[in-house]
Motif scaffolding. Structure first.
Motif, PDB file in Angstrom:
ATOM      1  N   CYS A  62       9.672  23.592   9.460  1.00  0.00           N
ATOM      2  CA  CYS A  62      10.397  22.524  10.164  1.00  0.00           C
ATOM      3  C   CYS A  62      10.686  22.951  11.603  1.00  0.00           C
ATOM      4  O   CYS A  62      10.586  22.158  12.544  1.00  0.00           O
ATOM      5  N   SER A  80      13.183  16.383  -2.025  1.00  0.00           N
ATOM      6  CA  SER A  80      13.096  15.681  -0.748  1.00  0.00           C
ATOM      7  C   SER A  80      14.389  15.838   0.065  1.00  0.00           C
ATOM      8  O   SER A  80      14.353  15.964   1.287  1.00  0.00           O
ATOM      9  N   THR A 135      14.586  17.255   3.780  1.00  0.00           N
ATOM     10  CA  THR A 135      15.218  16.523   4.893  1.00  0.00           C
ATOM     11  C   THR A 135      16.400  17.317   5.463  1.00  0.00           C
ATOM     12  O   THR A 135      16.648  17.298   6.663  1.00  0.00           O
ATOM     13  N   LEU A 163      14.953  19.560   7.979  1.00  0.00           N
ATOM     14  CA  LEU A 163      14.525  18.818   9.179  1.00  0.00           C
ATOM     15  C   LEU A 163      15.735  18.445  10.035  1.00  0.00           C
ATOM     16  O   LEU A 163      15.720  18.573  11.256  1.00  0.00           O
ATOM     17  N   ALA A 185      15.717  12.935   9.855  1.00  0.00           N
ATOM     18  CA  ALA A 185      14.857  12.565   8.734  1.00  0.00           C
ATOM     19  C   ALA A 185      15.629  11.853   7.632  1.00  0.00           C
ATOM     20  O   ALA A 185      16.759  12.213   7.326  1.00  0.00           O
ATOM     21  N   VAL A 186      14.988  10.843   7.037  1.00  0.00           N
ATOM     22  CA  VAL A 186      15.566  10.131   5.892  1.00  0.00           C
ATOM     23  C   VAL A 186      14.515  10.101   4.789  1.00  0.00           C
ATOM     24  O   VAL A 186      13.373   9.711   5.019  1.00  0.00           O
ATOM     25  N   SER A 187      14.909  10.527   3.605  1.00  0.00           N
ATOM     26  CA  SER A 187      13.981  10.567   2.488  1.00  0.00           C
ATOM     27  C   SER A 187      13.756   9.146   1.953  1.00  0.00           C
ATOM     28  O   SER A 187      14.713   8.453   1.619  1.00  0.00           O
ATOM     29  N   ILE A 212      10.699   9.967   5.501  1.00  0.00           N
ATOM     30  CA  ILE A 212       9.929  11.033   4.854  1.00  0.00           C
ATOM     31  C   ILE A 212       9.534  10.561   3.456  1.00  0.00           C
ATOM     32  O   ILE A 212      10.392  10.330   2.602  1.00  0.00           O
TER      33      ILE A 212
END
Ligand code: ATP
Ligand code: IP8
Length: 256
Positions: free
Chosen positions: A29, A82, A86, A89, A96-98, A131
């Motif tokens: 990342c 996830s 995130t 990240l 970031a959004v899963s 993501i």
């Protein structure tokens, strides 16, 4: 834009159920953030998906209702993975959004159907990075199907036409045989469809989405949508960053 898949073999230990590779994910990342390139990220399920999916044959779709608790468990586990990705990240400044693929898409006979991409585009419009990841998704014919991160890559590639499509795994690229088992395996720097039948790709770990062979097939089917489609090794520190900055690195390039 560069579309990147962080493979399950780099972000998890695929031989151990639910073993997250936090250090390596954090480094990757950071390398993405350092490159300052516009990216979109997908990740694999690794041992948060493949172990249970294989045990309950989820790749066959709904066979009996004894599989249903396993569907729920895999969906739980892949979301947990996830969130871990995130989190790394966000730590490096990437908002970031899963987005589980099954939350906005359905599948039909094992293929993702994408009619409405408003939710993803809306997030991107305000600067949030959606993501997606490998998961179990509702299927119109089979009840449910496995949606690999590679398949999510294909859909996003068709929608967003990235310049480069990058698969990050734990090997330098495609070899004539699994380099972890065969010391004489040779790296193939450029792959086209004619070569695929000569590749030995037997799997050592649980994998319900076809392993490296499935990946190369997926890459062959999307490489028309971009300038370059590449497989690189994310376990070598600095390699992802170097590639993103345009340097020459060891890799396999896939072309039709
Ligand atoms: P995931 O699909 O879970 O996200 P991934 O994208 O990291 O994982 P894998 O499907 O695990 O990738 O494929 C990479 C693995 O394939 C390597 O760890 C390697 O050991 C194995 N492999 C088998 N045959 C080959 C081959 N001919 N060339 C390269 N790798 C191979
Ligand atoms: O790790 C597989 O996705 P992949 C998804 O990208 C599941 O192959 C649930 C096994």
């Amino acid at each position: 834009m560069i579309l990147i898949k962080l493979g399950g073999s780099v972000i998890t230990d695929k031989s151990q159920y639910r073993k997250f590779n936090q250090e390596q994910t954090a480094r990757l990342c950071k390398e993405i953030a350092n490159s300052r390139k516009g990216v979109m990220i997908v990740h694999g399920a690794g041992s948060f998906g493949h172990v249970i999916a294989k045990q309950y044959q989820l790749n066959k779709g709904l066979q009996d209702f004894g599989q249903i608790p396993a569907v729920a468990q895999v969906q739980h586990d892949t979301r947990e993975l996830s969130l871990k990705v995130t989190e790394e990240l966000i730590k490096v400044g990437i908002p970031a959004v899963s987005v589980p693929p099954g939350s906005c898409f359905v599948m039909e006979n094992g293929r993702l159907i994408v009619k409405d991409d408003e939710a993803i585009k809306g997030l991107m419009h305000i600067g949030v990075m959606p993501i997606m990841f490998g998961d179990v998704v509702a299927d119109r014919r089979k009840g449910f199907s496995i949606c690999s991160g590679d398949q999510a890559m294909e859909v996003l590639a068709r929608k967003f036409k990235p310049k480069t499509i990058l698969f990050v795994s734990d090997v330098d690229g495609l070899y004539t045989a699994d380099p972890k088992k065969d010391p004489n395996a040779k790296l193939i720097e450029n792959v086209d469809i004619s070569m695929l039948d000569n590749i030995d790709s037997e799997l050592m770990v649980a994998d319900v989405t076809g392993g490296i062979r499935g990946k190369i097939e997926e890459m062959l089917s999307i490489c028309q949508d971009c300038d370059e489609c590449v497989l690189i090794n994310g376990t070598v520190p600095g390699r992802l960053e170097a590639f993103l900055k345009g340097e020459d690195v060891v890799c396999t390039r896939v072309k039709v």
